[in-house]
Enzyme design. Sequence first.
Site, PDB file in Angstrom:
ATOM      1  N   CYS A  15      28.122 -18.964 -28.400  1.00 19.58           N
ATOM      2  CA  CYS A  15      27.927 -17.702 -29.140  1.00 19.58           C
ATOM      3  C   CYS A  15      27.944 -16.496 -28.191  1.00 19.58           C
ATOM      4  O   CYS A  15      28.936 -15.763 -28.132  1.00 19.58           O
ATOM      5  CB  CYS A  15      26.600 -17.720 -29.912  1.00 19.58           C
ATOM      6  SG  CYS A  15      26.480 -19.015 -31.163  1.00 19.58           S
ATOM      7  N   ARG A  16      26.850 -16.265 -27.441  1.00 19.67           N
ATOM      8  CA  ARG A  16      26.718 -15.022 -26.681  1.00 19.67           C
ATOM      9  C   ARG A  16      27.651 -14.940 -25.480  1.00 19.67           C
ATOM     10  O   ARG A  16      28.341 -13.918 -25.297  1.00 19.67           O
ATOM     11  CB  ARG A  16      25.259 -14.834 -26.227  1.00 19.67           C
ATOM     12  CG  ARG A  16      24.310 -14.563 -27.365  1.00 19.67           C
ATOM     13  CD  ARG A  16      22.871 -14.748 -26.940  1.00 19.67           C
ATOM     14  NE  ARG A  16      22.567 -16.135 -26.619  1.00 19.67           N
ATOM     15  CZ  ARG A  16      21.415 -16.569 -26.134  1.00 19.67           C
ATOM     16  NH1 ARG A  16      20.447 -15.691 -25.874  1.00 19.67           N
ATOM     17  NH2 ARG A  16      21.220 -17.858 -25.906  1.00 19.67           N
ATOM     18  N   ASP A 126      19.260 -14.716 -29.092  1.00 20.38           N
ATOM     19  CA  ASP A 126      20.017 -15.895 -29.536  1.00 20.38           C
ATOM     20  C   ASP A 126      20.326 -15.748 -31.035  1.00 20.38           C
ATOM     21  O   ASP A 126      19.409 -15.669 -31.850  1.00 20.38           O
ATOM     22  CB  ASP A 126      19.140 -17.122 -29.281  1.00 20.38           C
ATOM     23  CG  ASP A 126      19.800 -18.412 -29.691  1.00 20.38           C
ATOM     24  OD1 ASP A 126      20.870 -18.364 -30.342  1.00 20.38           O
ATOM     25  OD2 ASP A 126      19.246 -19.472 -29.363  1.00 20.38           O
TER      26      ASP A 126
END
Length: 158
Positions: A15-16, A126
């Site tokens: 994701c990040r 997150d």
Amino acid sequence: MRAKRVLIVCLGNICRSPTAHAVLEHKARLHNVNIEIDSAGTSASHKGERPDNRSVKAASARGYQFNGLYSRPVADHDFDDFDLILAMDNDNLTELKRRCPPEHAHKLRLFLSFHPDYPALSEVPDPYYSGSKGFELVLDLIEHACDKLLVAPVLTDS
Ligand code: 4NP
């Protein structure tokens, strides 16, 4: 001058950090900044996976592509290979500090240490268990930090 090498690290590398990888690559190309970028996770639990569909959808709506990105865990040689190793949150940074040989400790920083609102904003939250707003926030934070990172002396000085 050889291109500086930047490693971006989060937990799962789905994701990040792939988002930051794609945004930084896009902006570096746009601004003619010659850097090498990679991303990795402190956990191997998503090894080999493509970036999360929610990250891909949010980023592609802003014009960023995730070409050729697959999750991989941080490797011991990364501490040697990269000039700058940027953690998405304090847990990632703590884990990197635990593993990093002391002679490379100066390479470790929070990604948002380049954000204009740092230290009030210091972590990219997150988004894994969040809704779409979490993925938009990730992009907002990363875009601002990338703009500052690309003109930071740590990248532009020889
Ligand atoms: P990332 O997000 O660290 O930004 O890639 C996460 C991906 C997976 C999980 C947590 C965070 N997970 O718990 O599986």
